[in-house]
Write a protein that holds these residues in place. Sequence first.
Motif, PDB file in Angstrom:
ATOM      1  N   PRO A 154       0.820  -1.225   0.000  1.00 25.79           N
ATOM      2  CA  PRO A 154       0.000   0.000   0.000  1.00 25.79           C
ATOM      3  C   PRO A 154       0.854   1.276   0.000  1.00 25.79           C
ATOM      4  O   PRO A 154       0.505   2.260  -0.658  1.00 25.79           O
ATOM      5  CB  PRO A 154      -0.824  -0.110   1.291  1.00 25.79           C
ATOM      6  N   ALA A 155       1.976   1.246   0.709  1.00 25.20           N
ATOM      7  CA  ALA A 155       2.833   2.441   0.769  1.00 25.20           C
ATOM      8  C   ALA A 155       3.425   2.769  -0.602  1.00 25.20           C
ATOM      9  O   ALA A 155       3.465   3.942  -1.002  1.00 25.20           O
ATOM     10  CB  ALA A 155       3.950   2.249   1.793  1.00 25.20           C
ATOM     11  N   ILE A 156       3.839   1.757  -1.346  1.00 28.51           N
ATOM     12  CA  ILE A 156       4.419   2.078  -2.653  1.00 28.51           C
ATOM     13  C   ILE A 156       3.324   2.528  -3.627  1.00 28.51           C
ATOM     14  O   ILE A 156       3.578   3.356  -4.496  1.00 28.51           O
ATOM     15  CB  ILE A 156       5.342   0.982  -3.238  1.00 28.51           C
ATOM     16  N   GLY A 157       2.104   2.033  -3.440  1.00 28.03           N
ATOM     17  CA  GLY A 157       0.994   2.510  -4.279  1.00 28.03           C
ATOM     18  C   GLY A 157       0.762   4.001  -4.086  1.00 28.03           C
ATOM     19  O   GLY A 157       0.747   4.775  -5.056  1.00 28.03           O
ATOM     20  N   PHE A 207       1.744   9.937  -5.707  1.00 28.25           N
ATOM     21  CA  PHE A 207       2.366  11.254  -5.497  1.00 28.25           C
ATOM     22  C   PHE A 207       3.490  11.494  -6.518  1.00 28.25           C
ATOM     23  O   PHE A 207       3.776  12.636  -6.865  1.00 28.25           O
ATOM     24  CB  PHE A 207       2.891  11.386  -4.065  1.00 28.25           C
ATOM     25  N   GLY A 208       4.113  10.430  -6.979  1.00 34.73           N
ATOM     26  CA  GLY A 208       5.136  10.563  -8.023  1.00 34.73           C
ATOM     27  C   GLY A 208       4.519  11.159  -9.281  1.00 34.73           C
ATOM     28  O   GLY A 208       5.090  12.076  -9.896  1.00 34.73           O
ATOM     29  N   LEU A 209       3.341  10.646  -9.651  1.00 39.18           N
ATOM     30  CA  LEU A 209       2.665  11.215 -10.833  1.00 39.18           C
ATOM     31  C   LEU A 209       2.252  12.659 -10.567  1.00 39.18           C
ATOM     32  O   LEU A 209       2.324  13.515 -11.455  1.00 39.18           O
ATOM     33  CB  LEU A 209       1.432  10.382 -11.194  1.00 39.18           C
ATOM     34  N   ALA A 263      -2.477   2.017  -8.317  1.00 38.70           N
ATOM     35  CA  ALA A 263      -2.491   3.445  -7.981  1.00 38.70           C
ATOM     36  C   ALA A 263      -2.244   4.294  -9.233  1.00 38.70           C
ATOM     37  O   ALA A 263      -2.937   5.293  -9.469  1.00 38.70           O
ATOM     38  CB  ALA A 263      -1.427   3.737  -6.928  1.00 38.70           C
ATOM     39  N   LEU A 264      -1.267   3.876 -10.038  1.00 40.74           N
ATOM     40  CA  LEU A 264      -0.954   4.651 -11.255  1.00 40.74           C
ATOM     41  C   LEU A 264      -2.151   4.635 -12.202  1.00 40.74           C
ATOM     42  O   LEU A 264      -2.530   5.672 -12.769  1.00 40.74           O
ATOM     43  CB  LEU A 264       0.282   4.061 -11.945  1.00 40.74           C
ATOM     44  N   ASP A 265      -2.774   3.477 -12.352  1.00 43.25           N
ATOM     45  CA  ASP A 265      -3.921   3.370 -13.262  1.00 43.25           C
ATOM     46  C   ASP A 265      -5.113   4.169 -12.755  1.00 43.25           C
ATOM     47  O   ASP A 265      -5.857   4.761 -13.529  1.00 43.25           O
ATOM     48  CB  ASP A 265      -4.312   1.903 -13.471  1.00 43.25           C
ATOM     49  N   ARG A 266      -5.289   4.160 -11.439  1.00 40.66           N
ATOM     50  CA  ARG A 266      -6.418   4.927 -10.870  1.00 40.66           C
ATOM     51  C   ARG A 266      -6.262   6.425 -11.198  1.00 40.66           C
ATOM     52  O   ARG A 266      -7.222   7.094 -11.550  1.00 40.66           O
ATOM     53  CB  ARG A 266      -6.467   4.692  -9.355  1.00 40.66           C
ATOM     54  N   ILE A 267      -5.026   6.908 -11.096  1.00 36.97           N
ATOM     55  CA  ILE A 267      -4.778   8.321 -11.410  1.00 36.97           C
ATOM     56  C   ILE A 267      -5.032   8.582 -12.899  1.00 36.97           C
ATOM     57  O   ILE A 267      -5.716   9.544 -13.273  1.00 36.97           O
ATOM     58  CB  ILE A 267      -3.310   8.710 -11.076  1.00 36.97           C
ATOM     59  N   MET A 268      -4.489   7.717 -13.759  1.00 37.55           N
ATOM     60  CA  MET A 268      -4.613   7.941 -15.203  1.00 37.55           C
ATOM     61  C   MET A 268      -6.085   7.879 -15.630  1.00 37.55           C
ATOM     62  O   MET A 268      -6.533   8.645 -16.479  1.00 37.55           O
ATOM     63  CB  MET A 268      -3.774   6.920 -15.995  1.00 37.55           C
ATOM     64  N   GLN A 269      -6.802   6.968 -15.004  1.00 31.68           N
ATOM     65  CA  GLN A 269      -8.237   6.825 -15.273  1.00 31.68           C
ATOM     66  C   GLN A 269      -8.971   8.125 -14.969  1.00 31.68           C
ATOM     67  O   GLN A 269      -9.841   8.582 -15.713  1.00 31.68           O
ATOM     68  CB  GLN A 269      -8.751   5.698 -14.359  1.00 31.68           C
ATOM     69  N   LYS A 270      -8.576   8.731 -13.870  1.00 32.88           N
ATOM     70  CA  LYS A 270      -9.234   9.949 -13.372  1.00 32.88           C
ATOM     71  C   LYS A 270      -9.083  11.121 -14.356  1.00 32.88           C
ATOM     72  O   LYS A 270      -9.916  12.020 -14.398  1.00 32.88           O
ATOM     73  CB  LYS A 270      -8.569  10.298 -12.034  1.00 32.88           C
TER      74      LYS A 270
END
Length: 351
Positions: free
Chosen positions: A58-61, A66-68, A107-114
Amino acid sequence: MYSLNTSSSNELLTIEWKNNYLLLIDQTKLPTKLSYVKCRDYVDVADAIRSLVVRGAPAIGVTAAFGLALAAINSKTSNLKIFLRELSIAYSLIRSTRPTAVNLQWALDRIMQKITNLGDISQIKKVILDEALLMAKEDIATNKSMGLNGVKLFSDGDTIMTHCNAGSLATVAYGTALGVIRAVKESGKKISVIATETRPVMQGSRLTAFELQHEKIDVSLIPDTAVGYIMAKGLVKHVVVGADRILRTGHVFNKIGTYQLAVLAKTHSIPFYVVAPSSTFDLKNMPKDIVIEERSKDEVIKIGKQIIAPPNIGVINPAFDITPPKLITKIITEKGIISPPYTKSIKKLME
Ligand code: MRU
């Protein structure tokens, strides 16, 4: 040994957003030193994930999210096409850091989806940061729900064995497996914990022992090699671990050594529980599709800087293993507790 002394909360905050940078506890330095790493751009974030400054699914997610956000905020372009290309480069670099924990991809996909279908750069920047902040907040709430859900499985006086670190430090705060242990303690039941040291990176001795001691939860550390003996002596009532990825078949990918604990728990009729949020479930892939991260041979041939094996020895150093569903008594999630057969219960849980 560093000891936290915060007045409002006793919890470690693994990840903190500080307006224009991300502050991470440097987990490579614990338990001897509590220091922080500042990530000012997405490359810093990728480095921090790869080098285990921040670790735990979960922490790396959340860190990846935040990296994106940093990639977006730091972009200077006003051209949407160039902006999206920059984001995609950041996505690929962060995605490449660690292959096994699904939360990173999730996590990355959730952001891109948004941001699909958004056309305004400043709006996209805001949406990405808001989503990353929301994910950080949700992570703590999810962990607390899993904790509350798990409490009923444990009784006063129980001794719980855990492996690796699935605590505050593996999440934004509170933890998954250690979150349940915290919640059991908060419910007033007296429990004690046996933590494996978790060779070769020692997440058990460096992080779990540190965290539990800090929380004033009774903890004893054992060498990984003592698991069978300690179980055979009747000293373990339950085993509780986290997960890096759970497939729809119920196969659990977690820190190397988890499988051994599960086999031994089965042999000694000890319940084996996995604690994981729904973001750790991967409903698409089968076991053969998942890459098990293979880490540097230095982790095995050295302890700290001390060489403990012939330097030219061949080494096999997988960071994770796969526990089959038949060895898992229950999976505790924020949506409830599920039992075998997992193909059915996971499908229902995730619907
Ligand atoms: O290599 P690590 O330290 O990232 O591995 C961590 C684990 O295997 C944890 O058990 C898992 O991520 C669950 S943490 C809530």
